[in-house]
Scaffold this active site. Structure first.
Site, short mmCIF file in Angstrom:
data_model
loop_
_atom_site.label_atom_id
_atom_site.label_comp_id
_atom_site.label_asym_id
_atom_site.label_seq_id
_atom_site.Cartn_x
_atom_site.Cartn_y
_atom_site.Cartn_z
N ASP A 104 0.86 -1.18 0.00
CA ASP A 104 0.00 0.00 0.00
C ASP A 104 0.90 1.24 0.00
O ASP A 104 1.86 1.31 0.75
CB ASP A 104 -0.90 -0.03 1.25
CG ASP A 104 -2.08 0.90 1.10
OD1 ASP A 104 -2.46 1.24 -0.03
OD2 ASP A 104 -2.65 1.30 2.15
N TYR A 106 1.28 5.76 -0.60
CA TYR A 106 1.00 6.97 0.18
C TYR A 106 0.99 8.13 -0.81
O TYR A 106 1.73 9.09 -0.67
CB TYR A 106 2.14 7.12 1.20
CG TYR A 106 1.92 8.01 2.39
CD1 TYR A 106 0.78 7.95 3.16
CD2 TYR A 106 2.93 8.91 2.78
CE1 TYR A 106 0.63 8.76 4.28
CE2 TYR A 106 2.79 9.72 3.89
CZ TYR A 106 1.63 9.63 4.64
OH TYR A 106 1.49 10.43 5.75
N HIS A 111 -2.77 14.47 1.80
CA HIS A 111 -2.89 13.70 3.04
C HIS A 111 -1.55 13.65 3.78
O HIS A 111 -1.49 13.84 5.00
CB HIS A 111 -3.36 12.27 2.77
CG HIS A 111 -3.30 11.39 3.97
ND1 HIS A 111 -4.13 11.58 5.06
CD2 HIS A 111 -2.47 10.37 4.29
CE1 HIS A 111 -3.81 10.69 5.99
NE2 HIS A 111 -2.81 9.95 5.55
N ARG A 120 5.23 17.11 12.63
CA ARG A 120 6.30 18.06 12.24
C ARG A 120 5.63 19.30 11.67
O ARG A 120 5.60 19.52 10.45
CB ARG A 120 7.20 17.41 11.17
CG ARG A 120 7.87 16.11 11.60
CD ARG A 120 8.55 15.41 10.44
NE ARG A 120 7.58 14.95 9.44
CZ ARG A 120 6.92 13.80 9.51
NH1 ARG A 120 7.12 12.99 10.51
NH2 ARG A 120 6.04 13.48 8.59
N GLU A 176 -10.02 4.26 5.06
CA GLU A 176 -9.10 4.92 4.13
C GLU A 176 -9.64 4.75 2.72
O GLU A 176 -9.74 3.63 2.21
CB GLU A 176 -7.68 4.35 4.25
CG GLU A 176 -7.04 4.70 5.59
CD GLU A 176 -5.53 4.50 5.65
OE1 GLU A 176 -4.99 3.85 4.74
OE2 GLU A 176 -4.92 5.02 6.61
N GLU A 178 -9.30 4.58 -0.94
CA GLU A 178 -8.17 4.32 -1.83
C GLU A 178 -8.67 3.68 -3.13
O GLU A 178 -9.80 3.18 -3.21
CB GLU A 178 -7.17 3.35 -1.19
CG GLU A 178 -6.63 3.82 0.15
CD GLU A 178 -5.42 3.03 0.62
OE1 GLU A 178 -4.78 2.36 -0.22
OE2 GLU A 178 -5.12 3.11 1.83
N ASP A 210 -8.64 0.62 3.13
CA ASP A 210 -7.57 0.08 4.00
C ASP A 210 -7.88 0.50 5.44
O ASP A 210 -7.32 1.47 5.95
CB ASP A 210 -6.22 0.65 3.53
CG ASP A 210 -5.07 0.19 4.41
OD1 ASP A 210 -5.14 -0.92 4.95
OD2 ASP A 210 -4.10 0.96 4.55
N ARG A 214 -5.94 4.10 14.50
CA ARG A 214 -5.01 5.21 14.63
C ARG A 214 -4.28 5.22 15.97
O ARG A 214 -3.18 5.77 16.06
CB ARG A 214 -5.75 6.53 14.45
CG ARG A 214 -6.47 6.67 13.14
CD ARG A 214 -5.55 6.54 11.95
NE ARG A 214 -6.28 6.71 10.69
CZ ARG A 214 -5.77 6.40 9.51
NH1 ARG A 214 -4.55 5.90 9.41
NH2 ARG A 214 -6.48 6.57 8.42
N GLN A 217 -1.40 2.93 15.67
CA GLN A 217 -0.50 3.40 14.62
C GLN A 217 0.52 4.38 15.18
O GLN A 217 1.71 4.30 14.90
CB GLN A 217 -1.31 4.07 13.50
CG GLN A 217 -0.47 4.38 12.27
CD GLN A 217 -1.33 4.86 11.10
OE1 GLN A 217 -2.55 4.80 11.12
NE2 GLN A 217 -0.68 5.34 10.06
N TYR A 221 4.48 2.93 15.04
CA TYR A 221 4.95 3.10 13.66
C TYR A 221 6.44 3.39 13.52
O TYR A 221 7.01 3.23 12.44
CB TYR A 221 4.13 4.18 12.95
CG TYR A 221 4.60 5.59 13.12
CD1 TYR A 221 5.22 6.27 12.06
CD2 TYR A 221 4.42 6.26 14.31
CE1 TYR A 221 5.64 7.57 12.20
CE2 TYR A 221 4.84 7.55 14.46
CZ TYR A 221 5.45 8.21 13.40
OH TYR A 221 5.87 9.50 13.55
N LYS A 230 -2.72 -1.79 10.59
CA LYS A 230 -3.20 -1.89 9.21
C LYS A 230 -3.58 -3.31 8.79
O LYS A 230 -4.16 -3.48 7.72
CB LYS A 230 -2.08 -1.43 8.25
CG LYS A 230 -1.65 0.01 8.45
CD LYS A 230 -2.66 0.95 7.87
CE LYS A 230 -2.11 2.36 7.79
NZ LYS A 230 -3.06 3.24 7.11
N THR A 234 -8.85 -5.31 5.18
CA THR A 234 -8.84 -4.44 4.00
C THR A 234 -9.99 -4.92 3.12
O THR A 234 -10.12 -6.12 2.89
CB THR A 234 -7.51 -4.58 3.21
OG1 THR A 234 -6.41 -4.29 4.08
CG2 THR A 234 -7.47 -3.64 2.02
N GLU A 350 -8.24 12.83 9.14
CA GLU A 350 -8.06 14.14 8.51
C GLU A 350 -9.34 14.96 8.61
O GLU A 350 -9.30 16.16 8.90
CB GLU A 350 -7.73 13.90 7.04
CG GLU A 350 -6.46 14.60 6.57
CD GLU A 350 -6.24 14.32 5.08
OE1 GLU A 350 -6.13 13.13 4.71
OE2 GLU A 350 -6.20 15.28 4.33
CA CA Z 1 -3.52 2.90 3.41
#
Ligand code: CA
Length: 422
Positions: A104, A106, A111, A120, A176, A178, A210, A214, A217, A221, A230, A234, A350
């Site tokens: 998968d 990105y 996003h 950041r 997600e 996708e 997907d 969170r 995650q 991660y 994840k 799916t 988001e």
């Molecule tokens: Ca994904």
């Protein structure tokens, strides 16, 4: 891949013709097709489409032409082929391919930027994002087909201010939005394809959700990327749209002159000329209360695949540039397909700004993340005045509670379409 619902028939390939499925096993038995299209229809009679994919897009194209011509009004084969049509309302689907590996990506820079700001704020994008199609290795066994239900996963997480983590049901299950493709006619180990060949190694587009948790995650991660966040579920749509069908909707694939241009192995004039595709996408959310009162799903996102920062040809090319050998039937996911605006975001993390601003639904309910019983529906379509409209079907999944009763179904009787059929 389909069978008549509730029967013990074998799953076999089918082609969507209006609101029916053309049964390719029945078509093969008629013996009307020969040569490349004959081989393609025979391959589609098997329980999965890996052999069809391995034949390559030329075989799919030949089958498409042969079926279109044989079903044409007045064609000599028309009557025989019409007997091979099964109403879509009477069928159930299976995962299209026997899946060995799943990656998968990105590919939404929007996003990646919105998500990166949490960690950041001054420099949200990773320094390599605009050079490398970033991806992670997913888990293939937990890929299911539209209509499935899955259990709220449990995981280890550290509550704010706590000294030690605990094992508990996830509180932040997310969707997600996708698109996926399957790899067809893969490459041999150590012999990567070129970017000029890469698109022809892509077997069609389909909707993909997907599902992600969170809370774990964020906890797991670093440094190796997502793992349990994840790999629990799916969902993919049963219908695959081939690239020929999408041809009228191609767009130039452009890079801002302020951005690094793709390295030569990821760059091609043909990709710049028409690497992008205008695919409209939307996400519907249907709660238990909406189901009980007969309300329609609330649309929580509308966006387009055109916002993707990398094409699938570039993603596949990058995947095998080191000699890695994706195989026929391996899926590649795009990653969340968020557009630049907030209401074009393809995930709750988001849309709710990391669970800070609840999303108001069309009744008086709201959501930060998914609640037990929520059903999510992805829809996709291509439409413009001078071309045939194409729909991607539905990609629907439902989240159960953490403690699903023994014997509870893996699929609910959720209508194929839970909102306006776009
Ligand atoms: Ca994904």
């Amino acid at each position: 891949m389909f069978q008549r619902r509730g029967t013990s028939e074998s799953f076999r390939g089918g082609v969507a013709i209006s609101d029916c499925v053309l049964d390719l096993d029945a078509v093969a038995k008629l013996g009307l097709l020969s040569g490349v299209s004959g081989a393609a229809v025979q391959a589609a009679t098997q329980g999965k489409l890996n052999t069809s994919m391995a034949l390559g897009n030329a075989a799919g194209s030949a089958l498409r032409v042969a079926l279109s011509s044989a079903l044409h009004v007045g064609a000599s084969e028309q009557t025989e082929l019409q007997a091979c049509l099964v109403p879509q309302s009477e069928v159930e689907y299976d995962v299209t391919a026997r899946i060995g590996d799943y990656n998968d990506f990105y590919t939404s820079v929007h996003h990646a930027t919105h998500n990166g700001k949490k960690f950041r704020p001054d420099n949200p994008l990773s320094p390599y994002y605009k050079w490398v199609p970033i991806g992670y290795h997913g888990y293939s066994s937990s890929i299911g087909v539209s209509g499935e239900c899955f259990q709220r996963p449990q995981h280890q997480t550290l509550a704010p201010g706590a000294a030690e983590p605990v094992l508990m049901p996830s509180k932040r299950v997310d969707l997600e939005l996708e698109l996926g493709v399957f790899v067809c006619s893969g490459n041999a180990l150590g012999q990567p394809v070129s970017i000029a060949e890469a698109e022809d190694r892509v077997f069609g587009f389909y909707l993909l959700n997907d599902w992600s948790e969170r809370d774990v995650q964020a906890w797991e991660y670093q440094p190796l990327g997502p793992f349990l966040s994840k790999n629990f579920a799916t969902t993919i749509a049963p219908w695959i749209l081939n690239l020929e069908a999408l041809a009228p909707y191609r767009l130039p694939f452009t890079r801002s002159t302020d951005d690094p241009q793709p390295l030569p192995y990821l760059d091609l004039d043909a990709n710049r000329a028409q690497g992008s595709i205008e695919i409209q996408l939307k996400v519907g959310l249907l709660t238990i209360r909406m189901k009980s009162t007969g309300e329609l799903a609330t649309t929580i996102c509308r966006t387009s695949y055109r916002h993707a920062y990398w094409t699938f040809a570039q993603m596949l090319m990058h995947h095998c540039v080191n000699g890695c050998n994706p195989q026929p039937g391996d899926p590649l996911g795009s990653g969340i397909l968020s557009g630049p605006m907030l209401d074009q975001a393809g995930a709750l993390i988001e849309l709710t700004q990391s669970g800070k601003n609840p999303l108001q639904l069309s009744n008086d309910e709201s959501r930060m993340y998914l609640e037990d019983g929520d059903t999510v529906q992805l829809k996709g379509w291509c439409e413009k005045s001078d071309a045939v409209r194409i729909g991607f079907g539905d990609c629907i999944g439902t989240l159960f509670g953490a403690l699903r009763a023994e014997g509870a179904p893996h699929a609910l009787d959720v209508p194929a379409t839970i909102g306006p059929n776009e």
